[in-house]
Motif scaffolding. Sequence first.
Motif, PDB file in Angstrom:
ATOM      1  N   LEU A   8       0.865  -1.182   0.000  1.00  0.00           N
ATOM      2  CA  LEU A   8       0.000   0.000   0.000  1.00  0.00           C
ATOM      3  C   LEU A   8       0.899   1.229   0.000  1.00  0.00           C
ATOM      4  O   LEU A   8       1.729   1.397   0.895  1.00  0.00           O
ATOM      5  CB  LEU A   8      -0.893  -0.012   1.239  1.00  0.00           C
ATOM      6  CG  LEU A   8      -1.931   1.106   1.385  1.00  0.00           C
ATOM      7  CD1 LEU A   8      -2.892   1.128   0.202  1.00  0.00           C
ATOM      8  CD2 LEU A   8      -2.705   0.927   2.692  1.00  0.00           C
ATOM      9  N   PHE A  10       1.304   5.590  -0.606  1.00  0.00           N
ATOM     10  CA  PHE A  10       0.548   6.828  -0.391  1.00  0.00           C
ATOM     11  C   PHE A  10       1.194   7.958  -1.180  1.00  0.00           C
ATOM     12  O   PHE A  10       2.395   8.207  -1.053  1.00  0.00           O
ATOM     13  CB  PHE A  10       0.530   7.172   1.099  1.00  0.00           C
ATOM     14  CG  PHE A  10      -0.153   6.141   1.949  1.00  0.00           C
ATOM     15  CD1 PHE A  10      -1.474   6.307   2.337  1.00  0.00           C
ATOM     16  CD2 PHE A  10       0.528   4.998   2.356  1.00  0.00           C
ATOM     17  CE1 PHE A  10      -2.111   5.347   3.126  1.00  0.00           C
ATOM     18  CE2 PHE A  10      -0.093   4.037   3.148  1.00  0.00           C
ATOM     19  CZ  PHE A  10      -1.419   4.213   3.529  1.00  0.00           C
ATOM     20  N   ASP A  75      -4.974  10.796   1.481  1.00  0.00           N
ATOM     21  CA  ASP A  75      -4.193   9.557   1.553  1.00  0.00           C
ATOM     22  C   ASP A  75      -4.703   8.652   2.669  1.00  0.00           C
ATOM     23  O   ASP A  75      -4.898   7.445   2.484  1.00  0.00           O
ATOM     24  CB  ASP A  75      -2.723   9.879   1.821  1.00  0.00           C
ATOM     25  CG  ASP A  75      -1.996  10.444   0.616  1.00  0.00           C
ATOM     26  OD1 ASP A  75      -2.640  10.645  -0.433  1.00  0.00           O
ATOM     27  OD2 ASP A  75      -0.779  10.687   0.728  1.00  0.00           O
ATOM     28  N   TRP A  78      -8.606   7.263   2.012  1.00  0.00           N
ATOM     29  CA  TRP A  78      -8.775   6.213   1.007  1.00  0.00           C
ATOM     30  C   TRP A  78      -8.325   4.867   1.569  1.00  0.00           C
ATOM     31  O   TRP A  78      -9.005   3.844   1.416  1.00  0.00           O
ATOM     32  CB  TRP A  78      -7.997   6.539  -0.270  1.00  0.00           C
ATOM     33  CG  TRP A  78      -8.731   7.459  -1.194  1.00  0.00           C
ATOM     34  CD1 TRP A  78      -8.428   8.763  -1.486  1.00  0.00           C
ATOM     35  CD2 TRP A  78      -9.893   7.147  -1.971  1.00  0.00           C
ATOM     36  NE1 TRP A  78      -9.344   9.281  -2.371  1.00  0.00           N
ATOM     37  CE2 TRP A  78     -10.250   8.309  -2.704  1.00  0.00           C
ATOM     38  CE3 TRP A  78     -10.674   6.006  -2.118  1.00  0.00           C
ATOM     39  CZ2 TRP A  78     -11.342   8.351  -3.555  1.00  0.00           C
ATOM     40  CZ3 TRP A  78     -11.776   6.039  -2.969  1.00  0.00           C
ATOM     41  CH2 TRP A  78     -12.091   7.211  -3.679  1.00  0.00           C
ATOM     42  N   ALA A  79      -7.188   4.863   2.251  1.00  0.00           N
ATOM     43  CA  ALA A  79      -6.699   3.620   2.843  1.00  0.00           C
ATOM     44  C   ALA A  79      -7.561   3.182   4.021  1.00  0.00           C
ATOM     45  O   ALA A  79      -7.763   1.983   4.245  1.00  0.00           O
ATOM     46  CB  ALA A  79      -5.252   3.790   3.286  1.00  0.00           C
ATOM     47  N   ALA A  82     -10.413   1.411   2.459  1.00  0.00           N
ATOM     48  CA  ALA A  82      -9.996   0.142   1.859  1.00  0.00           C
ATOM     49  C   ALA A  82      -9.694  -0.914   2.915  1.00  0.00           C
ATOM     50  O   ALA A  82     -10.096  -2.080   2.788  1.00  0.00           O
ATOM     51  CB  ALA A  82      -8.761   0.371   0.989  1.00  0.00           C
ATOM     52  N   HIS A 105      -1.329   4.670   9.483  1.00  0.00           N
ATOM     53  CA  HIS A 105      -1.946   3.361   9.285  1.00  0.00           C
ATOM     54  C   HIS A 105      -1.128   2.239   9.907  1.00  0.00           C
ATOM     55  O   HIS A 105      -1.679   1.201  10.291  1.00  0.00           O
ATOM     56  CB  HIS A 105      -2.175   3.102   7.801  1.00  0.00           C
ATOM     57  CG  HIS A 105      -3.462   3.675   7.303  1.00  0.00           C
ATOM     58  ND1 HIS A 105      -4.691   3.081   7.538  1.00  0.00           N
ATOM     59  CD2 HIS A 105      -3.724   4.810   6.619  1.00  0.00           C
ATOM     60  CE1 HIS A 105      -5.643   3.819   7.014  1.00  0.00           C
ATOM     61  NE2 HIS A 105      -5.088   4.875   6.438  1.00  0.00           N
ATOM     62  N   SER A 279      -2.976   4.843  -2.503  1.00  0.00           N
ATOM     63  CA  SER A 279      -3.996   5.561  -1.748  1.00  0.00           C
ATOM     64  C   SER A 279      -3.747   7.053  -1.878  1.00  0.00           C
ATOM     65  O   SER A 279      -2.659   7.535  -1.582  1.00  0.00           O
ATOM     66  CB  SER A 279      -3.941   5.153  -0.270  1.00  0.00           C
ATOM     67  OG  SER A 279      -4.944   5.803   0.471  1.00  0.00           O
ATOM     68  N   SER A 299      -5.091   2.191  -8.422  1.00  0.00           N
ATOM     69  CA  SER A 299      -5.362   3.387  -7.637  1.00  0.00           C
ATOM     70  C   SER A 299      -6.736   3.267  -6.996  1.00  0.00           C
ATOM     71  O   SER A 299      -7.723   3.009  -7.686  1.00  0.00           O
ATOM     72  CB  SER A 299      -5.318   4.631  -8.533  1.00  0.00           C
ATOM     73  OG  SER A 299      -5.881   5.740  -7.875  1.00  0.00           O
ATOM     74  N   LEU A 300      -6.783   3.432  -5.673  1.00  0.00           N
ATOM     75  CA  LEU A 300      -8.071   3.361  -4.987  1.00  0.00           C
ATOM     76  C   LEU A 300      -9.035   4.424  -5.488  1.00  0.00           C
ATOM     77  O   LEU A 300     -10.239   4.195  -5.567  1.00  0.00           O
ATOM     78  CB  LEU A 300      -7.869   3.524  -3.478  1.00  0.00           C
ATOM     79  CG  LEU A 300      -7.083   2.420  -2.775  1.00  0.00           C
ATOM     80  CD1 LEU A 300      -6.899   2.770  -1.306  1.00  0.00           C
ATOM     81  CD2 LEU A 300      -7.775   1.077  -2.920  1.00  0.00           C
ATOM     82  N   ILE A 305     -12.944   0.541  -5.313  1.00  0.00           N
ATOM     83  CA  ILE A 305     -12.394  -0.325  -4.279  1.00  0.00           C
ATOM     84  C   ILE A 305     -13.057  -1.690  -4.209  1.00  0.00           C
ATOM     85  O   ILE A 305     -12.378  -2.710  -4.009  1.00  0.00           O
ATOM     86  CB  ILE A 305     -12.446   0.393  -2.910  1.00  0.00           C
ATOM     87  CG1 ILE A 305     -11.779  -0.467  -1.832  1.00  0.00           C
ATOM     88  CG2 ILE A 305     -13.853   0.755  -2.522  1.00  0.00           C
ATOM     89  CD1 ILE A 305     -10.349  -0.739  -2.082  1.00  0.00           C
TER      90      ILE A 305
END
Length: 312
Positions: A8, A10, A75, A78-79, A82, A105, A279, A299-300, A305
């Motif tokens: 993942l 960013f 950033d 989005w993560a 997900a 995260h 993300s 790309s998210l 997703i």
Amino acid sequence: MGQKSLALIFTGYGAQHQGMLRNLQNLPDVNLELTRLLDAAEGLSELQLTKIAESGPDNLLAEPRVAFPLLFIADYLWAHYARGVGMRPQVMAGHDVGEYAALAHAGVLSTTSALDLVVRLSRLLEEGARDSDGATLVILGLPVADVRKFLASNSSQGQVWVSCDNSADQVIIGGVQSVLEALMPGLQSVGARQVLLSPHRGAFNTPLVSKAADRYRGILGQTELRDAKIPVIMNATAQVATGSSEFLEPLASQVTHTIRWRETMDHIAAHAPVICVESGPGSTLSDLNDTDEGIEYYSLAQSGIIKLLNRL
């Protein structure tokens, strides 16, 4: 996911654009967190970030004091979404300000602490840009070894440095603007496909912002850093960090040292086959590195997703 590992990543500075938070508002369980983070960011920055994110103008969006907190929020969220619906990365990395979303995260920083650091750093960099005649130059078509060789042969030491080693095809150098402008014809003569002078002031990730870096190191020294729950590849070293003591120095060094993104992606590619998920508000990093063998990029913000997670 089979035998493929999941990374993942960013996105960082440069990916900001008008409407960059719009799609996040439509994601389930994200809107409330978006409002909370924007309220916090506006309180810390004393700027109308929500309005600027939606309608600009672009020159204001490009200022670090605006772009950094907005990019962190995009950033991170989005993560956040997900991972909430099932994504489980084995490793993470973030390009410049994106590193703070990765650390949040990973559990190294709380979301609140990460946002606070991003806002403080953006202010210091803005001040550093005003106090210098720094600028940046984007070079396409020359690998970093050739760029360094060219700089060494043109008496630019102490005035120009490699600020971002982004890929085999893109290197960014920063330094004194008049020196950068003088180097542009020479870079094209040794094979650069394109050389672009950034319209924005500042030579971030170079010693020209050393004063900002010194002040920021003091701020970092007062920040709680925890062990990472997910390994993070750091910009300043291109190496994986997990223990709490491994993060302070790379974060402090990043301010004045080269962002080693090409090496970061080489590190990820060494574990191929890899699915690399970006993300952030677009596909900047995916487009930058999409020629890497053994890595599939998504790309998210652009892929959708649910569709992506079903494939993984």
